[in-house]
Motif scaffolding. Structure first.
Motif, PDB file in Angstrom:
ATOM      1  N   ILE A  95       1.564 -35.804  51.997  1.00 57.72           N
ATOM      2  CA  ILE A  95       2.013 -37.166  52.277  1.00 57.72           C
ATOM      3  C   ILE A  95       0.914 -38.135  51.858  1.00 57.72           C
ATOM      4  O   ILE A  95      -0.273 -37.864  52.079  1.00 57.72           O
ATOM      5  CB  ILE A  95       2.376 -37.346  53.764  1.00 57.72           C
ATOM      6  CG1 ILE A  95       2.956 -38.744  54.013  1.00 57.72           C
ATOM      7  CG2 ILE A  95       1.208 -37.041  54.680  1.00 57.72           C
ATOM      8  CD1 ILE A  95       3.654 -38.872  55.355  1.00 57.72           C
ATOM      9  N   ALA A  96       1.295 -39.229  51.217  1.00 59.70           N
ATOM     10  CA  ALA A  96       0.337 -40.181  50.651  1.00 59.70           C
ATOM     11  C   ALA A  96       0.528 -41.565  51.261  1.00 59.70           C
ATOM     12  O   ALA A  96       1.663 -41.990  51.544  1.00 59.70           O
ATOM     13  CB  ALA A  96       0.501 -40.268  49.130  1.00 59.70           C
ATOM     14  N   TYR A  97      -0.610 -42.264  51.444  1.00 58.66           N
ATOM     15  CA  TYR A  97      -0.603 -43.610  52.007  1.00 58.66           C
ATOM     16  C   TYR A  97      -1.468 -44.533  51.140  1.00 58.66           C
ATOM     17  O   TYR A  97      -2.428 -44.078  50.506  1.00 58.66           O
ATOM     18  CB  TYR A  97      -1.186 -43.624  53.423  1.00 58.66           C
ATOM     19  CG  TYR A  97      -0.474 -42.759  54.424  1.00 58.66           C
ATOM     20  CD1 TYR A  97       0.617 -43.248  55.147  1.00 58.66           C
ATOM     21  CD2 TYR A  97      -0.879 -41.454  54.652  1.00 58.66           C
ATOM     22  CE1 TYR A  97       1.267 -42.456  56.073  1.00 58.66           C
ATOM     23  CE2 TYR A  97      -0.234 -40.650  55.581  1.00 58.66           C
ATOM     24  CZ  TYR A  97       0.841 -41.166  56.290  1.00 58.66           C
ATOM     25  OH  TYR A  97       1.485 -40.368  57.206  1.00 58.66           O
ATOM     26  N   ASP A  98      -1.128 -45.820  51.160  1.00 61.15           N
ATOM     27  CA  ASP A  98      -2.053 -46.782  50.555  1.00 61.15           C
ATOM     28  C   ASP A  98      -3.053 -47.212  51.616  1.00 61.15           C
ATOM     29  O   ASP A  98      -3.049 -46.711  52.745  1.00 61.15           O
ATOM     30  CB  ASP A  98      -1.314 -47.976  49.942  1.00 61.15           C
ATOM     31  CG  ASP A  98      -0.584 -48.835  50.983  1.00 61.15           C
ATOM     32  OD1 ASP A  98      -0.847 -48.670  52.201  1.00 61.15           O
ATOM     33  OD2 ASP A  98       0.240 -49.674  50.590  1.00 61.15           O
ATOM     34  N   ASP A  99      -3.954 -48.154  51.262  1.00 60.63           N
ATOM     35  CA  ASP A  99      -5.029 -48.493  52.190  1.00 60.63           C
ATOM     36  C   ASP A  99      -4.583 -49.407  53.321  1.00 60.63           C
ATOM     37  O   ASP A  99      -5.403 -49.784  54.160  1.00 60.63           O
ATOM     38  CB  ASP A  99      -6.228 -49.108  51.448  1.00 60.63           C
ATOM     39  CG  ASP A  99      -5.822 -50.264  50.572  1.00 60.63           C
ATOM     40  OD1 ASP A  99      -4.649 -50.697  50.662  1.00 60.63           O
ATOM     41  OD2 ASP A  99      -6.657 -50.746  49.790  1.00 60.63           O
ATOM     42  N   THR A 100      -3.298 -49.760  53.370  1.00 61.14           N
ATOM     43  CA  THR A 100      -2.779 -50.496  54.519  1.00 61.14           C
ATOM     44  C   THR A 100      -2.033 -49.573  55.477  1.00 61.14           C
ATOM     45  O   THR A 100      -1.521 -50.021  56.499  1.00 61.14           O
ATOM     46  CB  THR A 100      -1.825 -51.624  54.074  1.00 61.14           C
ATOM     47  OG1 THR A 100      -0.632 -51.049  53.509  1.00 61.14           O
ATOM     48  CG2 THR A 100      -2.494 -52.536  53.059  1.00 61.14           C
ATOM     49  N   PRO A 160     -16.127 -45.458  42.769  1.00 67.00           N
ATOM     50  CA  PRO A 160     -15.089 -46.457  43.051  1.00 67.00           C
ATOM     51  C   PRO A 160     -15.278 -47.692  42.169  1.00 67.00           C
ATOM     52  O   PRO A 160     -16.400 -48.090  41.892  1.00 67.00           O
ATOM     53  CB  PRO A 160     -15.313 -46.791  44.526  1.00 67.00           C
ATOM     54  CG  PRO A 160     -16.029 -45.613  45.077  1.00 67.00           C
ATOM     55  CD  PRO A 160     -16.908 -45.103  43.965  1.00 67.00           C
ATOM     56  N   SER A 161     -14.177 -48.274  41.731  1.00 68.66           N
ATOM     57  CA  SER A 161     -14.262 -49.422  40.826  1.00 68.66           C
ATOM     58  C   SER A 161     -13.446 -50.606  41.318  1.00 68.66           C
ATOM     59  O   SER A 161     -13.029 -51.442  40.538  1.00 68.66           O
ATOM     60  CB  SER A 161     -13.780 -49.013  39.426  1.00 68.66           C
ATOM     61  OG  SER A 161     -12.445 -48.547  39.478  1.00 68.66           O
ATOM     62  N   GLY A 162     -13.189 -50.680  42.605  1.00 70.95           N
ATOM     63  CA  GLY A 162     -12.444 -51.804  43.145  1.00 70.95           C
ATOM     64  C   GLY A 162     -10.947 -51.585  43.202  1.00 70.95           C
ATOM     65  O   GLY A 162     -10.217 -52.424  43.724  1.00 70.95           O
ATOM     66  N   CYS A 163     -10.449 -50.465  42.658  1.00 67.78           N
ATOM     67  CA  CYS A 163      -9.012 -50.204  42.691  1.00 67.78           C
ATOM     68  C   CYS A 163      -8.613 -49.659  44.058  1.00 67.78           C
ATOM     69  O   CYS A 163      -9.441 -49.184  44.823  1.00 67.78           O
ATOM     70  CB  CYS A 163      -8.623 -49.219  41.592  1.00 67.78           C
ATOM     71  SG  CYS A 163      -9.614 -47.722  41.547  1.00 67.78           S
ATOM     72  N   ALA A 164      -7.326 -49.742  44.345  1.00 70.00           N
ATOM     73  CA  ALA A 164      -6.827 -49.312  45.645  1.00 70.00           C
ATOM     74  C   ALA A 164      -7.040 -47.823  45.849  1.00 70.00           C
ATOM     75  O   ALA A 164      -6.899 -47.018  44.931  1.00 70.00           O
ATOM     76  CB  ALA A 164      -5.339 -49.645  45.754  1.00 70.00           C
ATOM     77  N   VAL A 165      -7.386 -47.460  47.088  1.00 75.15           N
ATOM     78  CA  VAL A 165      -7.595 -46.052  47.441  1.00 75.15           C
ATOM     79  C   VAL A 165      -6.286 -45.468  47.955  1.00 75.15           C
ATOM     80  O   VAL A 165      -5.697 -45.999  48.897  1.00 75.15           O
ATOM     81  CB  VAL A 165      -8.696 -45.903  48.506  1.00 75.15           C
ATOM     82  CG1 VAL A 165      -8.920 -44.424  48.827  1.00 75.15           C
ATOM     83  CG2 VAL A 165      -9.989 -46.556  48.048  1.00 75.15           C
ATOM     84  N   ILE A 166      -5.833 -44.391  47.331  1.00 79.55           N
ATOM     85  CA  ILE A 166      -4.641 -43.688  47.777  1.00 79.55           C
ATOM     86  C   ILE A 166      -5.097 -42.447  48.535  1.00 79.55           C
ATOM     87  O   ILE A 166      -5.806 -41.597  47.979  1.00 79.55           O
ATOM     88  CB  ILE A 166      -3.745 -43.276  46.594  1.00 79.55           C
ATOM     89  CG1 ILE A 166      -3.476 -44.486  45.691  1.00 79.55           C
ATOM     90  CG2 ILE A 166      -2.452 -42.665  47.106  1.00 79.55           C
ATOM     91  CD1 ILE A 166      -2.838 -45.666  46.399  1.00 79.55           C
ATOM     92  N   ARG A 167      -4.713 -42.350  49.806  1.00 81.21           N
ATOM     93  CA  ARG A 167      -5.155 -41.249  50.650  1.00 81.21           C
ATOM     94  C   ARG A 167      -3.996 -40.269  50.843  1.00 81.21           C
ATOM     95  O   ARG A 167      -2.884 -40.669  51.192  1.00 81.21           O
ATOM     96  CB  ARG A 167      -5.649 -41.772  51.995  1.00 81.21           C
ATOM     97  CG  ARG A 167      -6.694 -42.868  51.832  1.00 81.21           C
ATOM     98  CD  ARG A 167      -7.306 -43.279  53.166  1.00 81.21           C
ATOM     99  NE  ARG A 167      -8.120 -44.463  52.963  1.00 81.21           N
ATOM    100  CZ  ARG A 167      -9.334 -44.459  52.428  1.00 81.21           C
ATOM    101  NH1 ARG A 167      -9.871 -43.318  52.059  1.00 81.21           N
ATOM    102  NH2 ARG A 167     -10.012 -45.573  52.256  1.00 81.21           N
ATOM    103  N   VAL A 168      -4.308 -38.999  50.608  1.00 81.13           N
ATOM    104  CA  VAL A 168      -3.277 -37.962  50.674  1.00 81.13           C
ATOM    105  C   VAL A 168      -3.774 -36.806  51.532  1.00 81.13           C
ATOM    106  O   VAL A 168      -4.919 -36.369  51.406  1.00 81.13           O
ATOM    107  CB  VAL A 168      -2.930 -37.424  49.268  1.00 81.13           C
ATOM    108  CG1 VAL A 168      -1.689 -36.544  49.345  1.00 81.13           C
ATOM    109  CG2 VAL A 168      -2.735 -38.558  48.276  1.00 81.13           C
TER     110      VAL A 168
END
Length: 272
Positions: free
Chosen positions: A165-170, A140-148
């Motif tokens: 289906i994909a979500y951002d970290d919020t 990980p390099s500090g970028c947003a995690v996209i969870r699918v």
């Protein structure tokens, strides 16, 4: 005057962190419950689940990250966003709860590879997350995690479909897809779904991707823990060829009961 209830739960920022986390906790309706009771109730509930060990540690790590974030804002005047706090949570888990990121089975130890495209070593490991394998590539390099989450459907007439289906970290949905196709096996259909996700993420230039599938055989083959099935060799090559496009890729196995939405998308696609 800040209160523990507001800090850890009722604040709009905190509630978004809980909702967008792996736990998916919704805090609405808990305003009348003291924070100590709320925390104890959740820990008791999570501890009883099959994923309990991981989920309890994730819950505690989230509390720690919210407290640390509050101190940074109050005493150091730092700007903090949801991406930062999510990375704090996972860093705390990696550093303080090694059972999530180290193999419990010596046969699933560290696996180091050299990518032909880059000519340099790429860190890869097959770990265990509360009894389930996790293939982790890069850092990980500090970028947003996209969870699918992804699943596929298949029948003996070689009809197949996949959905994801994909979500951002919020917790905000970023996209979903349903595709009807043909495949030689259920495994091939699952692999096609993962490849479709990777292509989508490359197009949107997402750099940190966390993919969850209930197909254990596929996760093991992506990680190189099992020998490749000849029916999906080409698809696996496509997936592996994309590794250099990401800072970090995680391929997780999850039980089918935790993959309900993707499962329903795949089932619906079979009827298209």
């Amino acid at each position: 005057m800040e209160t523990p209830e507001h800090l850890f739960r009722d604040c709009g920022f905190s509630s978004r962190i809980w909702a967008g986390s792996d736990l998916g906790i919704r805090v609405e309706g808990a305003e009348g419950v003291s924070i100590s009771d709320w925390i104890c109730n959740w820990i008791r509930y999570l501890a009883k689940r099959d994923e309990g060990t991981y989920q309890v540690i994730f819950f505690v790590a989230t509390l720690w990250a919210l407290w640390t974030t509050r101190n940074r804002i109050t005493f150091q005047a730092q700007d903090v966003n949801s991406h930062i706090i999510t990375n704090m949570i996972y860093r705390a888990i990696r550093e303080r709860a090694n059972i999530l990121w180290k193999s419990l089975d010596s046969r699933m130890g560290q696996v180091n590879r050299r990518t032909e495209e880059e000519g340099s070593p790429q860190e890869e490991s097959l770990a265990i997350r509360n009894g389930h394998p996790v293939c982790i590539l890069g850092m990980p390099s500090g970028c947003a995690v996209i969870r699918v989450k992804v699943d596929a459907s298949w029948n003996r007439n070689f009809e197949a479909a996949f959905g994801w289906i994909a979500y951002d970290d919020t917790g905000r949905e970023l996209g979903r897809r349903q595709v009807r196709t043909r495949a030689e096996s259920a495994l091939q259909a699952e692999a096609m779904g993962v490849r479709d996700i990777v292509i989508w993420a490359q197009e949107w230039r997402y750099l940190h991707l966390d993919i969850s599938s209930d197909c254990l055989q596929l996760i093991n083959q992506i990680a190189g823990a099992d020998k490749d099935d000849h029916r999906i060799t080409g698809i696996l090559e496509d997936i592996r060829f994309s590794f250099s496009s990401f800072h970090c890729l995680c391929f997780n196995f999850i039980p089918t009961r935790l993959n309900g939405l993707a499962h329903n998308l795949a089932k619906q696609a079979m009827k298209l």
